[in-house]
Design an enzyme around this catalytic site. Structure first.
Site, PDB file in Angstrom:
ATOM      1  N   ARG A 114       0.889  -1.217   0.053  1.00  0.00           N
ATOM      2  CA  ARG A 114      -0.055  -0.080   0.010  1.00  0.00           C
ATOM      3  C   ARG A 114       0.986   1.268  -0.005  1.00  0.00           C
ATOM      4  O   ARG A 114       2.094   1.283  -0.005  1.00  0.00           O
ATOM      5  CB  ARG A 114      -1.077  -0.130   1.247  1.00  0.00           C
ATOM      6  N   ASN A 152      -5.202   7.176   4.213  1.00  0.00           N
ATOM      7  CA  ASN A 152      -4.909   6.600   5.466  1.00  0.00           C
ATOM      8  C   ASN A 152      -3.535   6.748   5.946  1.00  0.00           C
ATOM      9  O   ASN A 152      -2.814   6.395   5.127  1.00  0.00           O
ATOM     10  CB  ASN A 152      -5.489   5.144   5.397  1.00  0.00           C
ATOM     11  N   GLU A 153      -3.336   7.223   7.117  1.00  0.00           N
ATOM     12  CA  GLU A 153      -2.169   7.140   7.674  1.00  0.00           C
ATOM     13  C   GLU A 153      -1.074   7.774   6.716  1.00  0.00           C
ATOM     14  O   GLU A 153      -0.111   7.251   6.547  1.00  0.00           O
ATOM     15  CB  GLU A 153      -1.776   5.803   8.255  1.00  0.00           C
ATOM     16  N   GLU A 340      -8.251   4.434  14.840  1.00  0.00           N
ATOM     17  CA  GLU A 340      -7.855   3.080  15.054  1.00  0.00           C
ATOM     18  C   GLU A 340      -7.479   2.743  16.666  1.00  0.00           C
ATOM     19  O   GLU A 340      -6.580   3.367  16.889  1.00  0.00           O
ATOM     20  CB  GLU A 340      -6.931   2.564  13.980  1.00  0.00           C
ATOM     21  N   TRP A 348       2.630  -5.923  13.720  1.00  0.00           N
ATOM     22  CA  TRP A 348       3.750  -5.138  13.257  1.00  0.00           C
ATOM     23  C   TRP A 348       5.110  -5.029  13.760  1.00  0.00           C
ATOM     24  O   TRP A 348       6.208  -4.367  13.311  1.00  0.00           O
ATOM     25  CB  TRP A 348       3.281  -4.014  12.450  1.00  0.00           C
ATOM     26  N   GLU A 388      -2.046  -8.795   7.106  1.00  0.00           N
ATOM     27  CA  GLU A 388      -2.497  -8.729   8.380  1.00  0.00           C
ATOM     28  C   GLU A 388      -2.827  -9.772   9.286  1.00  0.00           C
ATOM     29  O   GLU A 388      -3.824  -9.566  10.045  1.00  0.00           O
ATOM     30  CB  GLU A 388      -3.169  -7.320   8.671  1.00  0.00           C
ATOM     31  N   MET A 390      -2.261 -11.873  11.255  1.00  0.00           N
ATOM     32  CA  MET A 390      -1.622 -12.205  12.598  1.00  0.00           C
ATOM     33  C   MET A 390      -2.328 -10.931  13.424  1.00  0.00           C
ATOM     34  O   MET A 390      -1.928 -10.943  14.505  1.00  0.00           O
ATOM     35  CB  MET A 390      -0.196 -12.122  12.615  1.00  0.00           C
ATOM     36  N   HIS A 391      -2.810  -9.818  12.666  1.00  0.00           N
ATOM     37  CA  HIS A 391      -3.632  -8.843  13.533  1.00  0.00           C
ATOM     38  C   HIS A 391      -4.845  -9.325  14.133  1.00  0.00           C
ATOM     39  O   HIS A 391      -5.646  -9.861  13.421  1.00  0.00           O
ATOM     40  CB  HIS A 391      -3.519  -7.677  12.793  1.00  0.00           C
TER      41      HIS A 391
HETATM   42 ZN   LIG Z   1      -3.680   1.303  10.372  1.00  0.00          ZN
END
Ligand SMILES: [Zn+2]
Ligand SMILES: [Zn+2]
Ligand SMILES: [Zn+2]
Lengths: 669, 669, 669
Positions: A114, A152-153, A340, A348, A388, A390-391
């Site tokens: 991304r 985003n971010e 979030e 991460w 993601e 594992m999130h």
């Molecule tokens: Zn994020």
């Protein structure tokens, strides 16, 4: 008539980040209903869904998103809709590879994750406006849409700056607009130093891959340029959303301790600011000053409270620090939000422990106490695919409620009324200073954040509420103003601070304050440059201490030890409060005071705490010294008493359970 | 009639590095006068000033430099003028980007700092000659000009080698001139090893980015090639200066422990050698063998004395080791000089402490005692702009005198008469051996410098003066010759050493001596190849010890422990002095002697000290065992007794103050 | 009639790797005779000799190789001849630079060492077939030739994967053949996640240089693709050798712990597998789990026995695990072989100690006991040129016998009869699982190998023989099957294991078992996906423990501590054997059992040992608990009792000398 003006907001509201495009459509209705039943009000969606909105160039597919929005609406959920620009699709990138950014090593940063774009790319800007307009035209007035998140971010994955391609092409023009003539630029940068003078704008490139370190003034302007590109990029989206989505808020979700751009510049034009709060990942990456494995271990399952609090206070202050209901219409949350919020393990960090029992509630309560109107958990259901997996989410991969879900279900948000955070103490912050500080650290163990957090943590340890505000922000109403690491002080800034001191504020400065000019040079008359009259002193020496060296300091408050940094002063009008003992600085001034201004030359947690205690007392700011891991935060007439320790603590005659909080009315502890 | 032949030089002279182009012109006169008042005689200027000498292609601007030279002249200062080639200006680089060098990762090294050129670039060579000629024509006979410095710090920032562009193009031709035929090259390099044989010169590239490590012979010749390019580059400037600036010296300022080129080759053609002495930065980057944080801490504010002394002795020896007045005319300093001497904190190490009180005087005294005729401080005033704002000068940013200034003002240089350094012991040094040694270390904690410094420090700890000289240099007059790490021994070198031993010198060799051929292979008859007859032994085993392993050694001198390296021998004519005990080398010879030759197979500071003590005693070299941090250096009939410790030391019944020195007449301590 | 069918092989045979092209031809006859006299039977040659076979394009020079083969034949040595494809010559690479591979940083990997080719290159494939055919035509039926080795050490120097050039071009086509449609690929990879959906096959690139981490499914398929390219590359050579060299074996020498390709896929089509055993280098690079400097020090001169044993067992099992005489004709060794056996110091680890006295014999004995039919030492004579001059051989540089030579000369190989290794316990292994595990470790200190070796070492410490076999291999005959880290479990694999359990085998699984699908996603119904019924439980939580955190575990076997990883379960049919105590997992199931299946959720060496002991006892597998460094291995009715410790050990009433072994008949210790 839109829903966004209809609901009163008496207390903290909750939300989550959901990805309908990641799950079969038959999950959408039950998910929305389950969210509502859990007590969530908001759902943020679509920031990564461009390939589904526009599967092929110009072929929009809105059907699924229509259905998703209608589903949330039917369930009574309010939607934060995102522009999908963090993830330009493959067809766009392969048709226009010039969109891709370049890293500081000269490598094109590739499609496959991304944020694969250069903010300065005119081609990408056009597509950014196009997709924003298409979304806004379709959903700008949809009753489910409470507001918008841009992209985003920004800056995540080190993407604030591109060192080639579009940014490299745009940089000289930006400089020409700023400086007008090459003579002006060469002088401002001090390019004569190593024969670096330019004779043509086109000769100027980003400051990477230089044989030795680049000119810090070159770096500073490149960072400012990159920041301006982000601000421009977002402003284009905001303008379209304002036009086509009246009455909805527009915000952005900023990242923890992100330093790639000037957040104050980028926040301009937003209704309020949100940020993404991952306390455990934060601790693994941003250890507090003076701490090591012991602190990381002690707070491994909660995060270090002051690191989190600093971010809350920072983001609350981006748009002035005075959040209040109503700017977007009565009853609309004005932020800051946590867009979030970690609600289980992240994926991460090098190590990703489970949060402690109670941590999700504690984080939520702290967010409220530091000004958040909404806390939105990331993410609804754990992803079963891709980067993601594992999130965690509120739901597990198998859709059963995970630990965070249970804690949210048991949380009573009515104890968290919205209202003002009222601080008597301001900590000053400035991205230009940060960039200059860290570009020439001179002591590998010292950084702008380390220096700033030393002061912030000392204040928190004294139970004092703090606003983190821009170094040029309005200082009225603050009894004490702290400038831990504002190394860049212009004449205007000096005048601004001087006026505040003359108006009665106490000013406390850390080392290197007013060392540098706005161009990134040093003041030719030496530190404190234009602040010299106010400080009543000049710099004498600075000493970069290797980790095995320390420097003793003596004064009325006792004896202390500096590490990493010690600087001394030649006093003129100022008096000396502390003196260095031994070493090359023996007998020189370590802490000085000139009326309302105190300067602390040494990096020393305990000295800072001691001096601040005296200044706060002088300024009649009430203090409540707190043990490690116990913290107080006040909002809307209530006090949040927190225990971040993994063990119970007895404090002030009260037993505090491990990882817990209590809301006190008008509490002082 | 030029001034350069007129002044007698009875004692050490001082100077500083000044940058008139960095400050307003109204500062020039007061600076020059203040320099003179401080007791400085020399000022070095202009090495980074190309963009001011030639602001645009072919448009020279000499006015400012005329004024600067006249100003210094009027103040009685003598000028070392530099060719400005370390910093080609932007207009030149952008017009000829092929000048830029390439790093070993295949990245072009960019404009924006300094040293952005490939020594092999014909385009840059032309411009180098052009600007040198222009300067020499204008200033070659200017009365202020005492001499010239070529460029600045060759190799700094890892610039000795360029792995692409002009160097890549020139490398095959250089090889062809060296080898004549590809058969010769393929044989010399052992290219059959992994089918690396070339069939066309154009197939050969620099030895970088290879899938596995490159052939060490390939690397060795590439290093030699790069070194030759530097020598050629400088020789072109020197020829022009000789032609146009008669009676002036030409020198270059070499860098601490720089290993990117053969300093002996590059020094040829200079009048004398200068080097840049930064003791504190040196300590952070070059810890002495066997030391760690404790040594770095103990000497944090002075530097480790032997590391500094080694560089003095090395650079003194580049042109033969016998400096003396008069080679450039009576009264001219002949070097070596310290062209840049740290006089406050530097800015380029991870940590940059202030020097201790007295350190600047101690460094200056040591420089004298090790042969320096001039010590020139870096820099006059701290820079207010660009990359080095954190670096100190004699003046602060605000022009007030800094710590170093005060120490210089208080220093009596008449106690430092010039004259010979007379050493009975030579340590042999050779860049080919260094490159081979470090290319295939076999034990990550061992390097050529570590091995060499182990011997050098042992000698200094015995109070013995040392010449560091080339492995092929004249050995007459030395009682003891030490070859700590001369792994490359040709037949000629073996014969040369053999003759010296036959003439009565004692030879001490470290491990790996005479392991390699001039081509970089191993001798097919094994170590010691052509030196075998002299040594009277052959290699038996070598053992690379991981840091947690050691190896016991027994002998008449007691028991010792080797670390990092242990090799054993099959004696033929040699006798065994020490034997390994335990482990795979149990019972094998560790130290052997054959007449005048001793070989020490183990890496062990204490064993080396013990064996050297015996050899020195046999050779009637007078020793004075010294405590840590106390050192003796002798010059011109005087002895400099130094205490580098941060505390006072009592030695030989005499109290030595912290960081201090005493000059003794004919002193033996 | 070829010689390869004529000699019976009653016991272990020996060999060495020789390089006639590296030495003068007058050495060939004496070397071959000396090899024979030493008791060697095999010599491997020519893997790096392309530039001598074909000095220029199409110009073959066979004369030297004819002579070499005839020389070995005359001496009675049997030759393993290699295709020279690890080292394409300069003329080929410069004519076709597109053969060169690209590293993950986007840099072309250059000529100048070895392995400089991309397995997917059609140009190189053509030249690989051409040189293979040319060799096979000339030597396919030469009486000296016993068999062939393809290339050398596939994957060494990280060469299994090329991230550009030919591989980048071939990857999309390979994906299209696998998936048929982009919809299928986008779904399988979960590309919707970050808008990563492709609309054209040509949009897909290798997963490197992405802005953030790439999609693990993308990575997984790229790894499979790269593995397939190696398998194809080798298959082309094998087909030619089968055609032109009947009756000769074809093998490949695999590398220690190499993970760049699926060894099972690449082994297909070979007659048997060989590998290259460097115990000391292995220990420096692959420390066993839970060990640090102490283990590296203790075994510095022997290697850690279980690491070596694991590789023996792994490579023995690549083709089914049941080696037996005769597959290539009566009397032919069927492998596995050790094709390269360290016999002195290596040169490629950070530290390269000498082997202990006896280590070469011990390594040889262990190789036999774990199934090797031939052990071939690397190399005959130490190289005097190029990259490996610091590597030892049986002969030194000077041709005298080195330590290893002496040990080989003294070794009686008749005590090592060939025959079956018969194990009752299988450890399952799978490269897909390895890749997924390590791509998303979630805990920086945990890896697939660490997790797998924890179980393997526990079994070896219990004196149990082990087969390492593919996760889908035939499980009949095994009493206990252990799946330490098989995170990818397809429905077919689940059914296969279920059948084995139903047939009576005990199955023991580690954490993360059956977490992932064949596409690399997580099972949407959560761990254990299709294995859930067999396990009788679902995943509850997983916890990634930072190094300073641990997690207590209680059960009937006592109290244990987990580190790095702890996961818990919701039991359905399963019973709980161990429970977590304290922390976020307090009271949750740590070890569960459902009939024949046991799952251990925690990473804990001691817990694993304890649980395995119980399972083995239940399964009537005989155990012999052994002290550290003492090991038992059984083959052909004999037991090899080994002491790997540097000190003598008394065990079972028997004194075991340091670094020694004893062969026992039907021994149980
Ligand atoms: Zn994020
Ligand atoms: Zn310098
Ligand atoms: Zn090998």
């Amino acid at each position: 008539m839109t829903q966004s003006k209809s609901t009163p907001v008496p207390h903290l509201q909750l939300g989550s980040c959901d990805y309908p495009e990641h799950v079969p459509q038959d999950r959408w209705v039950p998910y929305a209903q389950q969210q509502k039943e859990l007590g969530l009000s908001y759902v943020r969606i679509a920031e990564f869904a461009w390939s589904r909105m526009e599967p092929r160039p110009g072929e929009y597919d809105w059907a699924w998103l229509d259905t998703a929005l209608d589903t949330y609406h039917a369930a009574g959920m309010r939607v934060v809709l995102c522009t999908p620009t963090p993830t330009p699709p493959a067809w766009l990138i392969r048709a226009h590879p010039e969109i891709l950014p370049m890293d500081a090593q000269g490598r094109v940063r590739e499609f496959g994750a991304r944020r694969q774009y250069d903010f300065a790319s005119p081609v990408y800007r056009e597509h950014s406006r196009r997709i924003t307009r298409a979304m806004a035209e379709r959903y700008g007035t949809h009753p489910a849409v409470a507001g918008w998140q841009t992209d985003n971010e920004f800056g995540c994955h080190n993407t604030a700056r591109s060192y080639g391609g579009a940014s490299a092409e745009a940089f000289p023009g930006w400089l020409e607009r700023k400086y007008g003539t090459l003579d002006a630029l060469n002088t401002a940068w001090g390019n004569v130093f190593w024969s670096m003078e330019y004779t043509d704008w086109a000769q100027i490139k980003p400051p990477n891959l230089t044989v030795a370190e680049p000119n810090p003034s070159h770096v500073l302007d490149f960072y400012r340029f990159a920041s301006a590109m982000i601000a421009e990029f977002q402003a284009e989206q905001v303008a379209i959303l304002r036009e086509l989505s009246p009455g909805r808020f527009v915000t952005h979700n900023f990242m923890i301790f992100e330093t790639g751009f000037d957040h104050y510049e980028v926040a301009k034009g937003l209704d309020f600011v949100t940020w993404d709060n991952y306390p455990l990942g934060m601790l693994e990456f941003f250890a507090p000053p003076g701490s090591g494995e012991d602190v990381k271990t002690h707070f491994a399952r909660t995060g270090q409270p002051d690191l989190i609090a600093f971010n809350h206070d920072l983001y609350r202050g981006l748009l002035g620090g005075k959040n209040a209901l109503g700017r977007n219409g009565a009853g609309t949350p004005n932020g800051p939000w946590v867009m979030e919020q970690q609600c289980g393990q992240v994926n991460w960090a090098p190590f990703n422990p489970l949060p402690a029992d109670g941590a999700v509630q504690l984080w939520t309560a702290q967010a409220w106490a530091h000004g958040a109107d909404v806390v939105s958990y990331f993410r609804w259901r754990a992803a079963t695919m891709a980067q993601e997996v594992m999130h965690s989410g509120l739901l597990r991969h198998d859709e059963t409620p995970d630990r965070g879900f249970t804690e949210v279900a048991e949380l009573d948000t009515t104890q968290f009324p919205v209202g003002e955070v009222s601080a008597k103490v301001a900590v000053l912050h400035d991205y230009d200073s940060l960039w200059l500080y860290d570009e020439q650290k001179h002591s590998a163990n010292l950084s702008y954040w380390t220096q700033t957090l030393t002061y912030y943590m000392a204040l928190r340890g004294l139970g004092v509420d703090v606003d983190v505000i821009h170094a040029d922000a309005d200082l009225s109403g603050y009894a004490v103003v702290v400038a831990p690491a504002i190394t860049l002080v212009s004449k205007e800034r000096a005048a601004h601070w001087t006026a505040a001191v003359q108006a009665g504020a106490k000013l406390v400065c850390g080392p290197r304050t007013a060392f540098r000019t706005p161009g990134g040079e040093t003041w030719a008359d030496g530190q404190f440059g234009p602040l010299s009259a106010l400080v009543g002193a000049k710099l004498l020496q600075y000493d970069s201490l290797r980790p095995t060296l320390s420097q003793k300091i003596d004064g009325d408050g006792g004896q202390f030890e500096a590490h990493a940094w010690a600087e001394s002063y030649r006093t003129q009008d100022a008096e000396t409060l502390y003196t260095y003992a031994g070493g090359p600085l023996d007998g020189q001034s370590a802490v000085i005071r000139n009326g309302g201004v105190t300067v602390i030359g040494a990096h020393s947690e305990k000295l800072v705490g001691s001096v601040l205690t005296g200044v706060l007392a002088d300024a009649d700011v009430s203090m409540t010294p707190l043990p490690d891991g116990v913290r107080l935060s006040r909002r809307a007439g209530r006090t949040l008493l927190q225990n971040w320790n993994p063990d119970a603590v007895t404090w002030n005659g009260r037993r505090l359970e491990p990882v817990s909080f209590t809301v006190l009315e008008n509490g002082n502890g």
